[in-house]
Write a protein that holds these residues in place. Structure first.
Motif, PDB file in Angstrom:
ATOM      1  N   ASP A   8       6.388 -11.020  -6.305  1.00 49.22           N
ATOM      2  CA  ASP A   8       6.628 -10.421  -4.997  1.00 49.22           C
ATOM      3  C   ASP A   8       6.410  -8.915  -5.033  1.00 49.22           C
ATOM      4  OD1 ASP A   8       7.140 -12.676  -3.538  1.00 49.22           O
ATOM      5  OD2 ASP A   8       9.288 -12.672  -3.908  1.00 49.22           O
TER       6      ASP A   8
ATOM      7  N   ARG B 296       2.708  -8.250  -5.031  1.00 49.54           N
ATOM      8  CA  ARG B 296       2.141  -8.516  -3.709  1.00 49.54           C
ATOM      9  C   ARG B 296       2.454  -7.378  -2.750  1.00 49.54           C
ATOM     10  NH1 ARG B 296       4.446 -10.168   0.612  1.00 49.54           N
ATOM     11  NH2 ARG B 296       6.331 -10.818  -0.491  1.00 49.54           N
ATOM     12  N   MET B 297       3.707  -6.877  -2.758  1.00 49.35           N
ATOM     13  CA  MET B 297       4.077  -5.771  -1.871  1.00 49.35           C
ATOM     14  C   MET B 297       3.282  -4.507  -2.183  1.00 49.35           C
ATOM     15  SD  MET B 297       8.193  -6.129  -1.287  1.00 49.35           S
ATOM     16  CE  MET B 297       8.582  -6.113  -3.027  1.00 49.35           C
TER      17      MET B 297
ATOM     18  N   ARG C 139       0.237  -4.394  -3.482  1.00 48.90           N
ATOM     19  CA  ARG C 139      -1.141  -4.595  -3.011  1.00 48.90           C
ATOM     20  C   ARG C 139      -1.240  -4.428  -1.501  1.00 48.90           C
ATOM     21  NH1 ARG C 139      -1.391  -9.009  -6.843  1.00 48.90           N
ATOM     22  NH2 ARG C 139      -0.817 -10.428  -5.130  1.00 48.90           N
ATOM     23  N   GLU C 140      -0.236  -4.932  -0.786  1.00 52.99           N
ATOM     24  CA  GLU C 140      -0.274  -4.850   0.671  1.00 52.99           C
ATOM     25  C   GLU C 140       0.043  -3.454   1.188  1.00 52.99           C
ATOM     26  OE1 GLU C 140       2.504  -7.797   1.884  1.00 52.99           O
ATOM     27  OE2 GLU C 140       1.142  -9.497   1.515  1.00 52.99           O
ATOM     28  N   SER C 141       0.768  -2.675   0.411  1.00 49.06           N
ATOM     29  CA  SER C 141       1.223  -1.362   0.893  1.00 49.06           C
ATOM     30  C   SER C 141       0.243  -0.244   0.566  1.00 49.06           C
ATOM     31  CB  SER C 141       2.592  -1.030   0.282  1.00 49.06           C
ATOM     32  OG  SER C 141       3.547  -2.016   0.636  1.00 49.06           O
TER      33      SER C 141
ATOM     34  N   GLU D 216      -3.733   1.290  -0.549  1.00 49.10           N
ATOM     35  CA  GLU D 216      -5.119   1.099  -0.144  1.00 49.10           C
ATOM     36  C   GLU D 216      -5.883   0.300  -1.207  1.00 49.10           C
ATOM     37  OE1 GLU D 216      -6.312   1.936   2.751  1.00 49.10           O
ATOM     38  OE2 GLU D 216      -4.414   2.842   3.373  1.00 49.10           O
ATOM     39  N   PRO D 217      -6.944  -0.404  -0.793  1.00 49.68           N
ATOM     40  CA  PRO D 217      -7.723  -1.170  -1.771  1.00 49.68           C
ATOM     41  C   PRO D 217      -8.312  -0.307  -2.884  1.00 49.68           C
ATOM     42  CG  PRO D 217      -8.267  -1.846   0.468  1.00 49.68           C
ATOM     43  CD  PRO D 217      -7.386  -0.644   0.591  1.00 49.68           C
TER      44      PRO D 217
ATOM     45  N   ARG E 122       5.857   1.489   3.694  1.00 43.55           N
ATOM     46  CA  ARG E 122       5.336   0.149   3.938  1.00 43.55           C
ATOM     47  C   ARG E 122       6.034  -0.872   3.053  1.00 43.55           C
ATOM     48  NH1 ARG E 122      -0.137   2.333   3.153  1.00 43.55           N
ATOM     49  NH2 ARG E 122      -0.913   3.185   5.118  1.00 43.55           N
TER      50      ARG E 122
ATOM     51  N   ALA F  38       8.019  -4.197   4.169  1.00 47.77           N
ATOM     52  CA  ALA F  38       7.755  -5.517   3.609  1.00 47.77           C
ATOM     53  C   ALA F  38       9.026  -6.162   3.094  1.00 47.77           C
ATOM     54  CB  ALA F  38       6.724  -5.409   2.484  1.00 47.77           C
TER      55      ALA F  38
END
Length: 480
Positions: free
Chosen positions: A359, A362-363, A365-367, A369-370, A399, A403
């Motif tokens: 988790d 994942r947070m 990666r989502e928060s 930038e690529p 962010r 999440a």
């Protein structure tokens, strides 16, 4: 295994199922070659059997049949379980084959007859009774040397046997091409002194058996391996061997039919072969690149979370740092430590702590930038490298908080905390990437602490952000 054993185990670990098929093919090849040679020997010894044989059987001379039969026996001894008695028998057979090969070679070179060719049986079918072709004698010579050297310890024989086997393959293919294109000079001295088709068949079978035996050892083990390289070699090898013969046979047939002139046929054959080889090289390159990418990702990515591991962090982080220094831009390095992972694992099980780490990844990666670099550098530690010069990753941290609140809506049975340390590079200072890592771990700046109740059957708890001095983060290799 003893150091003096003639056979050394292969380090490429061939696939067991393939080895069984190779062993079956080797046994069938040996039996077929031995049977043909034995039938020819019987025909030479017993005249009453000859009327039932096909025309041209006598082109395999008595000495040739004896040499091929002894070669099959020697290969069978070496392929069986190793024992000193078997090795000595194989050496004796190798010396007998060597004698059968050297004698006709001497006669061809000197022009003198030794009488050895008709010592056992007479041969009224040739102007040179009992004399085998030079090409056949050379084949038996190479086979004898291969078997003799193979009885030595592997550390002494490995490379030599490979060279001899490759020479055997080349020699057999030359004789085969002589028959394909009707070039007598490649398979004999005359139509009565030549390597006959059934002799060539035995040669091919013995070479197949020899390569099959060596697939368990050293160089040829790649043909029976279970890896991608071995599978690629098994697919490409038949094409490489057959393509030149197929193209030349087609062009020869067209010339004989009058469809093409010899010059046009040669030009077309060369062009088609070059194009086919270019396509083959391109296919191999694509396959190798695909394999390299897979290995690269496997070596740089963390298996549990899918983000970079410590090795990937060092490699990509160093590159990103150098680019920032050369362009006089700023990098921010954030070190996240998930607290309480061991306690959660002990209380709720290893699966719960794994979900916690997943988790967190994942947070992150989502928060972020690529283009930002995210890595797991320890059992409970993550690192992010961001080029966000203005906020230093604060927006991304917000962010993460959002999440967490989204996850909290489902309730949870335990709480988890993480702390984050931060350091910013100075493009004007003479610092290294490892200096930046130390700075992130040692500098005491205000750090975020976020409480998160993970999904479960427990009571809902909202996320809260507070400022507290957590334990000092440290970057280390993630081996767990």
């Amino acid at each position: 295994m003893n150091q003096n054993d003639p056979i050394a185990p292969s380090t490429s670990k061939p696939a067991a199922s393939l080895l069984k098929r190779v062993a079956a093919m080797q046994t069938a090849s040996l039996c077929a070659a031995a049977l043909v040679a034995l039938l020819i020997l019987l025909a030479w010894i017993f005249r009453d059997l000859r009327p039932g044989y096909p025309h041209g059987w006598y082109l395999m001379k008595f000495d040739t049949a004896a040499g091929l039969l002894l070669s099959a026996a020697g290969l069978a001894l070496l392929s069986a379980r190793q024992a000193p008695s078997r090795l000595w028998c194989a050496r004796v057979l190798s010396l007998l084959i060597l004698l059968l090969a050297v004698t006709p070679l001497y006669e061809h070179l000197s022009g003198r007859s030794t009488g050895f060719d008709t010592l056992f049986v007479t041969d009224p079918t040739s102007d040179k009774p009992g004399l085998m072709a030079t090409q056949t004698a050379v084949y038996l010579l190479l086979m004898a040397l291969s078997l003799l050297v193979a009885t030595l310890p592997y550390r002494l024989s490995g490379t030599t046997v490979v060279v001899l086997v490759m020479l055997l393959v080349l020699h057999t293919l030359i004789i085969f091409s002589g028959y394909c294109f009707d070039v007598v000079q490649l398979f004999g001295q005359s139509m009565s002194t030549r390597t006959s088709p059934h002799t060539l068949l035995c040669m091919l079978l013995l070479v197949i058996a020899l390569i099959g035996w060596r697939t368990q050892l050293g160089y040829f083990s790649v043909l029976a391996g279970s890896g991608l390289g071995s599978r690629l070699a098994r697919k490409i090898l038949p094409l490489v061997l057959l393509l030149p013969f197929a193209l030349m046979l087609c062009s020869t047939a067209m010339v004989r039919a009058g469809w093409l002139t010899l010059q046009v046929a040669v030009g077309l054959t060369i062009a088609v072969m070059a194009a086919a080889l270019a396509a083959l090289v391109a296919m191999m390159g694509r396959r190798i690149n695909h394999l390299e990418r897979g290995l690269h990702e496997l070596s740089l990515n963390d298996e549990l979370t899918g983000v970079l591991n410590f090795r990937g962090f060092e490699w990509l982080g160093e590159q990103s740092f150098r680019e920032a220094q050369s362009s006089h831009s700023v990098l921010t390095l954030l070190v996240f430590r998930v607290e309480g992972v061991n306690e959660i694992g002990e209380t709720y099980g290893h699966e719960a702590s794994s979900h916690l780490i997943q988790d967190m990844a994942r947070m992150l990666r989502e928060s972020f930038e690529p283009a930002d670099i995210i890595a797991r550098t320890g059992n409970d530690e993550f690192v992010v490298i961001t080029k966000d010069e203005n906020t230093g990753g604060v927006i991304a941290l917000m962010r993460i908080g959002e999440a967490i609140e989204a996850l909290n809506a489902a309730g949870g049975s335990y709480k988890a905390h993480f702390s984050v340390g931060e350091a910013t590079s100075d493009p004007d200072a003479e610092e290294t990437f490892h200096d930046l890592i130390e700075k992130a771990g040692l500098r005491r700046r205000e750090r975020w602490r976020v409480e998160h109740v993970f999904s479960g059957e427990g009571e809902r708890t909202s996320a809260a952000a507070s400022r507290s001095p957590p334990a000092q983060p440290s970057l280390h290799d993630a081996s767990s």
